[in-house]
Design an enzyme around this catalytic site. Sequence first.
Site, PDB file in Angstrom:
ATOM      1  N   HIS A 135       0.827  -1.195   0.000  1.00 41.45           N
ATOM      2  CA  HIS A 135       0.000   0.000   0.000  1.00 41.45           C
ATOM      3  C   HIS A 135       0.865   1.250   0.000  1.00 41.45           C
ATOM      4  CE1 HIS A 135      -3.298   2.725   0.799  1.00 41.45           C
ATOM      5  NE2 HIS A 135      -4.101   1.725   0.507  1.00 41.45           N
ATOM      6  N   HIS A 136       0.417   2.245  -0.747  1.00 40.01           N
ATOM      7  CA  HIS A 136       1.143   3.503  -0.853  1.00 40.01           C
ATOM      8  C   HIS A 136       1.271   4.187   0.507  1.00 40.01           C
ATOM      9  CE1 HIS A 136       2.809   7.027  -2.651  1.00 40.01           C
ATOM     10  NE2 HIS A 136       2.442   6.712  -3.881  1.00 40.01           N
ATOM     11  N   ALA A 137       0.379   3.872   1.437  1.00 39.00           N
ATOM     12  CA  ALA A 137       0.480   4.442   2.782  1.00 39.00           C
ATOM     13  C   ALA A 137       1.677   3.877   3.544  1.00 39.00           C
ATOM     14  CB  ALA A 137      -0.814   4.184   3.564  1.00 39.00           C
TER      15      ALA A 137
END
Lengths: 452, 452
Positions: A135-137
């Site tokens: 995930h980009h987070a």
Amino acid sequence: MPVTDSMFLLVETREHPMHVGGLQLFEKPEGAGPEYLGELRRDLLANTEVRGLFRRRPARPVSTLGYLGWTEDTELDLDYHFRHSALPQPGRVRELLELTSRWHGTLLDRHRPLWEIHLVEGLRDGRFAMYNKVHHALLDGVAALRHLQSILSDDPAVRDCPPPWGSRQPEPARPAHRPRSLLAGARGTLGQFTGLAPAAMKVAGEAFREHRLTLPMQAPRTMFNVPIGGARRFAAQSWPLARVRTVAAAAGVSRNDVVLAMCAGALRDYLIEQRALPDAPLVAMVPVSLRPRREDGAASGNAIGALLCNLATHKPDPAARLATISESMRDGKRLFSELTPLQTLLLSGLNVAALGASPLPGVVTNTRPPFNLVISNVPGPRRQLYWNGARLDGIYPASVLLDGQAVNITLTSNADNLDFGITGCRRSVPHLQRILTHLDTALAELEAATAA
Amino acid sequence: MPVTDSMFLLVETREHPMHVGGLQLFEKPEGAGPEYLGELRRDLLANTEVRGLFRRRPARPVSTLGYLGWTEDTELDLDYHFRHSALPQPGRVRELLELTSRWHGTLLDRHRPLWEIHLVEGLRDGRFAMYNKVHHALLDGVAALRHLQSILSDDPAVRDCPPPWGSRQPEPARPAHRPRSLLAGARGTLGQFTGLAPAAMKVAGEAFREHRLTLPMQAPRTMFNVPIGGARRFAAQSWPLARVRTVAAAAGVSRNDVVLAMCAGALRDYLIEQRALPDAPLVAMVPVSLRPRREDGAASGNAIGALLCNLATHKPDPAARLATISESMRDGKRLFSELTPLQTLLLSGLNVAALGASPLPGVVTNTRPPFNLVISNVPGPRRQLYWNGARLDGIYPASVLLDGQAVNITLTSNADNLDFGITGCRRSVPHLQRILTHLDTALAELEAATAA
């Protein structure tokens, strides 16, 4: 809680998965048997030392609002995160890309740490593949690539490479279970920068609407600048770095200019085939590394900016396209260098923020696209790398798409190659793999045009 | 718009996918080559006549509120819906179940008609598999099974079976593009019944809270009655119908009683292994066919009711368990027959509605479970069926799970076999496949106990 902290989770919808992906191709070490990959997986699964980043999950997985931060997953199920798959007959790269496309279009489960890794067997040439999504987070594409390099070795004899969830250095002890700010976990400059986008967007967006700030160029509407669906197409191929280097030297331009000219030629051919080439040239957003101009102040800490590049897709002559692209990139850099750091940040913010803002209703249909697609050239490993004796043949980045940006080209250098990954919305970009053929043609044309 | 119309789409979350699935095993026809499955897929893809049901998508795919109804997908991409996959080495049923588990835990894309079909090669015994998933808003499990049977043939020589998205009869012409009520598309009695559940639930729920209506028995809290995650485990196996028939005849009970006793024995062994067997017996919700008592009134149209069955899991003796189960099922039927149709409906509604209500926050943690799991016995094909010459070896249903119901057992008859499909929440039900071993043991124990 500031909105920046959970932005990547908040803006994610079924149609806009916010994970970055990577496809790697490996040559098996000598003497590998038919169950090599299953055994490799079992050996790696025995290593249950998991890097902190890969143990975290959102503290409130169900709700779409009120993400308090991260919490540590106390029942991490590695068997779920690290999977073993296979290709159907005839096991060509085409079947591998089809499978990758499918994986890249499904959302990560927020009840678990936000990553998945797939080992893939069944390539008829005997190689195996790994597809990973994060995930980009947690990690942006640059940081994910850096992490991958950190677990590999340049020594083919080394057999103690850590698993993809591990790390070579023991981590400093830190308190478990304490929810953490989401952005505190986002490593890498692009991640930090993009975190600032909503604030920059607000200021820049107002300036834009009130005509106080104008975009440096006009992007035409194209078939790529439409609302997107949740399914993806992914295509990937490598070209020898030496070929690009030769063209760059002959034309007196940068290697990145040549890469952009390859993309421009391929996009032109693709759009002609689709009967969708606009009269005006396509504009690419090209993330570039920026040297900070001053040492003080938070703004100068962001080393990533964004240039808008005129791709000259309206010009049939490859040499003329290359010249325009090279000139446009030089202009873009000058533009940044004449601005104050805050103005630079705002401009970068405006360009990047258009991506962040796009899931909002109405943005795509009511505004002109600030650019037609993102083309990123991410530095990869300079030397040939190995994973427990398996030679790394290719690293192909799979990117995030958003409404209005239905295609993305990201490439990375890998030893003597340039590895291109092309991500597209399955519905909006038919026959995406044709772009690979056109990239090949475009490079050959550039070679012919500069060989004289 | 009545809430019932879009219930299955409205209650769906990432953690509660609302699709039903089915795994089928086929024996290849004689003379099939290594690319048989790829060729079968290509041949079928040539058939672009798509049943209306499989062309529909939600009219507003993005929003979670305000589903107006269905719209027809004018750009149906069969290549997306009908996929070709393969198993990793060594290609056992175990690898097939692992892949099925993964597919069953991901959401369908609402931008498209709500179905996916996967053809799977690479089983080491030479067979191939098909996994299909269809949204519950289109078809319930019973209707999906009926549809599957309708495209197969009992003649192994027949080679013109329609593809899974087709139909033997041409459909009556109907206006395209007109949004349709969602429930108008839900075929099958269970679908119609469940549509009534929210209203019944409201009445019955109030009666329950005010102690005007009591449940016929008390279900203990178990490890199965917990909030669930989005990932799934799926296990499947067949047993000869003759073995169950022999036990039923010897014990003087119904075949369904024997099936329930197999499940009871297996669940008892599994819970003992997990050190989680409650003192009180588990209660199963068993959907049964009900004859309407009166011809007038809408309520009597619902031919599916739900019985609560005491599984006697606290008793170590298999024969004693079978006796209690058989008695409980007879009591259950008597209970229904002594009630008015409205009371019957309310009771069924209460039982079934507990499922429909469970995604609401707080329901799982604050109320006792009305039952511990659902065990469904769905009638399947009586004769051996073939698909373009490929023999259908097994049909294994994969079900919907909801909060508080982390495991489900659904079985179907298939010619001379009973085919069991067990669906579980990946996090809450570890080593789900152990239940298969325990089912086998339970049947053997019942045979030994009744052989005297």
